[in-house]
Design a protein around this motif. Structure first.
Motif, PDB file in Angstrom:
ATOM      1  N   TYR A 216       4.714  -2.889   2.791  1.00  0.00           N
ATOM      2  CA  TYR A 216       4.455  -4.246   2.313  1.00  0.00           C
ATOM      3  C   TYR A 216       3.928  -5.091   3.468  1.00  0.00           C
ATOM      4  N   TYR A 217       2.833  -5.794   3.191  1.00  0.00           N
ATOM      5  CA  TYR A 217       2.169  -6.606   4.194  1.00  0.00           C
ATOM      6  C   TYR A 217       2.153  -8.068   3.764  1.00  0.00           C
ATOM      7  N   CYS A 218       2.398  -8.955   4.705  1.00  0.00           N
ATOM      8  CA  CYS A 218       2.180 -10.353   4.384  1.00  0.00           C
ATOM      9  C   CYS A 218       0.788 -10.767   4.839  1.00  0.00           C
TER      10      CYS A 218
ATOM     11  N   THR B 143       5.920  -3.747   6.566  1.00  0.00           N
ATOM     12  CA  THR B 143       7.304  -3.287   6.589  1.00  0.00           C
ATOM     13  C   THR B 143       7.480  -2.266   5.464  1.00  0.00           C
ATOM     14  N   GLN B 144       8.122  -1.154   5.781  1.00  0.00           N
ATOM     15  CA  GLN B 144       8.245  -0.052   4.833  1.00  0.00           C
ATOM     16  C   GLN B 144       9.385  -0.311   3.854  1.00  0.00           C
TER      17      GLN B 144
ATOM     18  N   GLN C 218       0.847  -1.183   0.000  1.00  0.00           N
ATOM     19  CA  GLN C 218       0.000   0.000   0.000  1.00  0.00           C
ATOM     20  C   GLN C 218       0.884   1.235   0.000  1.00  0.00           C
ATOM     21  N   ALA C 219       0.772   2.001  -1.082  1.00  0.00           N
ATOM     22  CA  ALA C 219       1.484   3.264  -1.185  1.00  0.00           C
ATOM     23  C   ALA C 219       0.596   4.380  -0.657  1.00  0.00           C
ATOM     24  N   PRO C 220       1.171   5.483  -0.232  1.00  0.00           N
ATOM     25  CA  PRO C 220       0.365   6.587   0.295  1.00  0.00           C
ATOM     26  C   PRO C 220      -0.697   7.028  -0.713  1.00  0.00           C
ATOM     27  N   GLY C 221      -1.927   7.120  -0.232  1.00  0.00           N
ATOM     28  CA  GLY C 221      -3.016   7.567  -1.084  1.00  0.00           C
ATOM     29  C   GLY C 221      -3.614   6.501  -1.975  1.00  0.00           C
TER      30      GLY C 221
END
Length: 116
Positions: free
Chosen positions: A92-94, A110-111, A38-41
């Motif tokens: 990033y999400y698992c 984690t960014q 997920q990126a900002p926005g």
């Protein structure tokens, strides 16, 4: 169920990172695992997933650059990211899906920042 993601950081364009996600409290080897970002926005999007039998799928934007894999003996999911681009910057999400009912579980994220 706990999913602990790690491996993010700051990298220059063209660089590489390897994300890891350690799972507990779930029969890891039987479920489909995935990485989202997920990126900002933006909305959270699927990056790649891998089924219990090792079948993988990738979103078009990362094909040929990222590789998802799993080590069932270590209950760990990986995402090898090569040739990183500015637009790969995101959290990033698992994700783990329980094998018998599809219940979805999320790690803390984690960014990953790609910047020159």
């Amino acid at each position: 169920v706990q999913l602990q993601a790690s491996g993010g950081g700051l990298v220059q364009p063209g660089g590489s990172l390897r994300l890891s996600c350690a799972a507990s409290g779930i029969i890891f080897r039987l479920g489909t695992m995935a990485w989202y970002r997920q990126a900002p926005g933006n909305q959270r999007e699927l990056v790649a997933d891998i089924t219990a039998d090792g079948t993988t799928t990738y979103t078009d934007s990362i094909k040929g650059r990222f590789t998802i894999s799993r080590d069932n003996a270590k209950n760990t999911l990986y995402l090898q990211m090569n040739s990183l681009q500015l637009e790969d910057t995101a959290v990033y999400y698992c994700n783990a899906k329980r094998y018998f009912d599809g219940t979805s579980y999320w790690g803390q994220g984690t960014q990953v920042t790609v910047s020159s």
